[in-house]
Design a protein around this motif. Structure first.
Motif, PDB file in Angstrom:
ATOM      1  N   ASP A 135      48.339  51.443  32.183  1.00  0.00           N
ATOM      2  CA  ASP A 135      49.027  52.239  33.390  1.00  0.00           C
ATOM      3  C   ASP A 135      48.279  52.212  34.447  1.00  0.00           C
ATOM      4  OD1 ASP A 135      51.334  53.927  34.129  1.00  0.00           O
ATOM      5  OD2 ASP A 135      50.285  55.524  33.307  1.00  0.00           O
ATOM      6  N   ALA A 136      47.646  51.377  35.027  1.00  0.00           N
ATOM      7  CA  ALA A 136      46.897  51.172  36.378  1.00  0.00           C
ATOM      8  C   ALA A 136      47.732  51.637  37.461  1.00  0.00           C
ATOM      9  CB  ALA A 136      46.352  50.018  36.557  1.00  0.00           C
ATOM     10  N   ALA A 137      47.245  52.350  38.223  1.00  0.00           N
ATOM     11  CA  ALA A 137      47.864  52.574  39.485  1.00  0.00           C
ATOM     12  C   ALA A 137      48.035  51.532  40.635  1.00  0.00           C
ATOM     13  CB  ALA A 137      47.129  53.731  40.430  1.00  0.00           C
ATOM     14  N   ALA A 138      47.077  50.717  40.459  1.00  0.00           N
ATOM     15  CA  ALA A 138      46.899  49.488  41.329  1.00  0.00           C
ATOM     16  C   ALA A 138      46.112  48.265  40.762  1.00  0.00           C
ATOM     17  CB  ALA A 138      46.397  49.874  42.907  1.00  0.00           C
ATOM     18  N   CYS A 139      46.803  47.273  41.015  1.00  0.00           N
ATOM     19  CA  CYS A 139      45.930  45.907  40.517  1.00  0.00           C
ATOM     20  C   CYS A 139      46.286  44.826  41.575  1.00  0.00           C
ATOM     21  CB  CYS A 139      46.571  45.362  39.256  1.00  0.00           C
ATOM     22  SG  CYS A 139      45.747  44.058  38.529  1.00  0.00           S
ATOM     23  N   GLU A 140      44.999  44.486  42.558  1.00  0.00           N
ATOM     24  CA  GLU A 140      45.116  43.842  43.634  1.00  0.00           C
ATOM     25  C   GLU A 140      44.639  42.656  43.164  1.00  0.00           C
ATOM     26  OE1 GLU A 140      46.459  45.231  47.283  1.00  0.00           O
ATOM     27  OE2 GLU A 140      47.579  45.649  45.153  1.00  0.00           O
ATOM     28  N   LEU A 141      45.257  41.349  43.708  1.00  0.00           N
ATOM     29  CA  LEU A 141      44.584  40.213  43.742  1.00  0.00           C
ATOM     30  C   LEU A 141      43.830  39.736  44.933  1.00  0.00           C
ATOM     31  CD1 LEU A 141      44.511  37.317  42.315  1.00  0.00           C
ATOM     32  CD2 LEU A 141      46.789  36.517  43.745  1.00  0.00           C
ATOM     33  N   LEU A 142      42.552  38.888  44.851  1.00  0.00           N
ATOM     34  CA  LEU A 142      42.120  38.444  45.946  1.00  0.00           C
ATOM     35  C   LEU A 142      41.618  37.107  45.322  1.00  0.00           C
ATOM     36  CD1 LEU A 142      39.414  40.951  46.717  1.00  0.00           C
ATOM     37  CD2 LEU A 142      41.660  41.102  47.667  1.00  0.00           C
ATOM     38  N   ASP A 143      42.416  36.036  46.137  1.00  0.00           N
ATOM     39  CA  ASP A 143      42.459  34.563  45.813  1.00  0.00           C
ATOM     40  C   ASP A 143      40.993  34.062  46.020  1.00  0.00           C
ATOM     41  OD1 ASP A 143      43.429  32.022  44.505  1.00  0.00           O
ATOM     42  OD2 ASP A 143      43.614  31.597  46.689  1.00  0.00           O
ATOM     43  N   ARG A 144      40.781  32.826  45.474  1.00  0.00           N
ATOM     44  CA  ARG A 144      39.623  31.898  45.999  1.00  0.00           C
ATOM     45  C   ARG A 144      39.670  31.782  47.450  1.00  0.00           C
ATOM     46  NH1 ARG A 144      40.012  26.215  43.911  1.00  0.00           N
ATOM     47  NH2 ARG A 144      41.237  26.039  45.545  1.00  0.00           N
TER      48      ARG A 144
ATOM     49  N   ALA B 129      48.366  41.762  42.402  1.00  0.00           N
ATOM     50  CA  ALA B 129      48.507  40.988  41.127  1.00  0.00           C
ATOM     51  C   ALA B 129      49.576  41.580  40.159  1.00  0.00           C
ATOM     52  CB  ALA B 129      46.978  40.813  40.335  1.00  0.00           C
ATOM     53  N   GLY B 130      49.426  42.953  39.992  1.00  0.00           N
ATOM     54  CA  GLY B 130      50.067  43.643  39.071  1.00  0.00           C
ATOM     55  C   GLY B 130      51.612  43.484  39.039  1.00  0.00           C
ATOM     56  N   ASP B 131      52.172  43.234  40.380  1.00  0.00           N
ATOM     57  CA  ASP B 131      53.464  43.124  40.676  1.00  0.00           C
ATOM     58  C   ASP B 131      53.905  41.406  40.924  1.00  0.00           C
ATOM     59  OD1 ASP B 131      54.545  45.642  40.453  1.00  0.00           O
ATOM     60  OD2 ASP B 131      53.462  46.011  42.432  1.00  0.00           O
ATOM     61  N   ALA B 132      52.778  40.734  40.920  1.00  0.00           N
ATOM     62  CA  ALA B 132      53.082  39.215  41.149  1.00  0.00           C
ATOM     63  C   ALA B 132      53.666  38.907  42.494  1.00  0.00           C
ATOM     64  CB  ALA B 132      54.017  38.433  40.214  1.00  0.00           C
ATOM     65  N   HIS B 133      53.144  39.570  43.471  1.00  0.00           N
ATOM     66  CA  HIS B 133      53.399  39.637  44.925  1.00  0.00           C
ATOM     67  C   HIS B 133      52.347  39.170  45.779  1.00  0.00           C
ATOM     68  CE1 HIS B 133      54.563  42.767  48.250  1.00  0.00           C
ATOM     69  NE2 HIS B 133      55.068  41.399  48.513  1.00  0.00           N
TER      70      HIS B 133
END
Length: 535
Positions: A269-278, A401-405
């Motif tokens: 139930d994370a509020a946010a999950c961000e992706l930083l790609d290579r 990342a959590g939303d694959a966006h």
């Protein structure tokens, strides 16, 4: 001929400062106005109709997709900045020109919180957020703008106005609403039958998925990008802010491992999950050493909230352990605000670097908002990298990342004679990739004039037909933001690009204003006032 309202301007410098927004497009409008009231908006609409001018509603102009520029009358609602918080009702009434930051500040003074928080929150307006169905990192837990709007004060294409609220019947004395009410059951039934992308976020087209569930007109108005009505007022819900938060930075050796980590974050139930790609990490590393293994393919930044500090710390430690088990090579915890801010600073590290690029290299946002089904995200990111490599361009890939966006900033050398062809080919390839993976072209920024001509490549034909009929119901003369949501005959995605050195220059003072807005991210500043300051 109807006399133009006194607040309408048609001089070239005034029009020129509205020719650009945060995206790549440039279109010099034929007139501009900054109304100060609902009455002014109605006057502007009626005058524009008498002059056969299209009407382009606009907030701060921070949108990327070209929905806030156009060949017609720009109606800049940024002066409408009143905000009133109802503590007992946990809600707020806001003018469309209120910035997200100002709305949240008013809410927090009352012990409440507005959880929709795009990265442009310091300067984007509530009206623009509603128009695009904006979201942001915390949409993972709290959802996008549509879920938080309870009502819209609207001015329709014929100059009539009404307040549309959830749970209330529409005002059938207003012609557009009467036409809608006569067909609501049919529209809802057809919406239920549409084939829509299996993505967690989607601001493409109209809000048919939510309308099919609710039957509420608000769900179609939010995300409509000024094509059905001009927003003159928004009613939004508020909630109590979390008592405590904690942040986790986790670095992974593969995209698949990172997506497994994102699934764990959703389960927690994370509020946010961000992706930083290579690609993001490589650019960030040019400015400072990174606290991760240099071979990392991706980093996740996760935020958890809890009832108290102890609960936040416990949740972070538990999820951190799970992420290590999911192959995270580095896991750093930010339990207090100082350590959490230090971890989040990595997310903001690239913007200053991009701002220092050589003048001939531009970070262009034209494939910057795609979302795909979560399981398809690794393939999508690899496809983006391959596309950039194939066309000899670097780029920066990051997102939610959590939303694959995913957000993508290709770096384009505008001194190359084929740079426009490169932009067009990259756009074409990414649309094809998105369609193949069952994704959407926009997760939170809207279609604008950039993506609208491409909708036929990614959306159900039945949905496109339904969109045309909805547009006909509310705007039969195609006055409101034509070319957005429903394409015009012959419309193409890329028109004049503001970085093109071969297009006619803008007046010098207007150019200085627009450069200042971009450099200082001063999108919420009044363009006409900035123009006056240049004299």
């Amino acid at each position: 001929m109807r006399l133009a309202p006194s607040f309408v301007r048609t001089d070239l410098p005034a029009r020129a400062v509205y020719s650009e927004a945060a995206g790549i497009s440039r279109v010099i409008p034929r007139a501009v106005c900054v109304p100060g009231s609902l009455h002014d908006i109605v006057d502007a609409v009626n005058w524009a109709r008498s002059e056969s001018l299209p009407i382009i509603p606009r907030g701060s102009g921070s949108g990327m997709a070209g929905g806030a520029v156009g060949d017609g009358l720009i109606v800049d609602v940024s002066r409408l900045r009143e905000v009133d918080v109802d503590v007992h009702g946990a809600s707020a009434t806001a003018g469309p020109g209120v910035t997200r930051a100002a709305l949240d500040a008013a809410a927090r003074r009352a012990g409440l919180w507005f959880p929709v928080d795009p990265s442009s929150g310091a300067f984007c307006t509530v009206g623009g957020m509603a128009a695009a169905n904006a979201a942001g990192p915390r949409s993972l837990k709290h959802g996008a703008m549509r879920a938080w709007v309870e009502g819209c004060g609207c001015v329709f294409a014929d100059g009539t106005s009404a307040l549309v609220r959830r749970g209330a019947p529409v005002d059938t004395d207003v012609p557009a609403l009467a036409r809608f009410a006569a067909r609501i059951a049919e529209l809802r039934e057809r919406a239920e039958q549409l084939s829509l992308p299996a993505t967690r976020k989607d601001s493409c087209g109209y809000g048919w998925r939510q309308f099919a569930q609710s039957g509420e007109l608000v769900d179609l108005l939010v995300g409509s990008e000024g094509t059905l009505a001009i927003f003159a007022l928004l009613l939004v819900r508020l909630i109590t802010p979390p008592n405590a938060t904690a942040t986790i930075l986790a670095a992974f050796p593969s995209l698949e491992a990172a997506m497994a980590g994102a699934a764990l974050a959703r389960e927690a139930d994370a509020a946010a999950c961000e992706l930083l790609d290579r690609t993001f990490l490589q650019v960030a590393a040019t400015d400072r050493p990174l606290p991760i293994d240099a071979t990392s393919e991706a980093v996740l930044l996760v935020e958890l909230d809890a009832a108290d500090d102890a609960g936040a710390a416990s949740a972070a430690e538990s999820l951190g352990t799970a992420l290590r088990s999911a192959a995270a090579g580095t896991v750093l915890l930010g339990i207090d605000s100082e350590s959490a801010d230090a971890l989040w600073s990595l997310r903001h590290a690239v913007s200053p670097i991009l701002s220092r690029l050589p003048a001939h290299t531009q970070s262009m946002q034209f494939i910057e908002d795609c979302a795909v089904p979560p399981d398809a995200l690794p393939e999508f990111v690899r496809g983006l990298r391959a596309t950039l490599d194939r066309h000899g361009r670097r780029g920066v890939i990051f997102g939610h990342a959590g939303d694959a966006h995913v957000h993508v900033n290709p770096l384009i050398d505008i001194t190359r004679p084929d740079w426009r062809d490169t932009v067009a080919h990259i756009l074409d390839d990414v649309v094809e990739l998105t369609a193949r993976l069952g994704g959407t072209l926009t997760g939170e920024h809207g279609d604008g004039r950039l993506r609208t001509p491409l909708l036929h490549r990614v959306r159900d034909p039945a949905e496109l037909a339904l969109a045309r009929e909805l547009k006909e119901i509310f705007d039969p003369d195609v006055v409101l933001n034509p070319g957005v949501k429903v394409p015009l005959p012959g419309q193409t995605p890329l028109g004049d690009i503001k970085y093109d050195r071969d297009i006619a220059p803008l007046p010098e003072k207007a150019r200085r204003v627009l450069d200042r807005v971009a450099a200082e991210r001063a999108y919420d500043h009044n363009r006409l006032q900035l123009l006056e300051e240049e004299r």
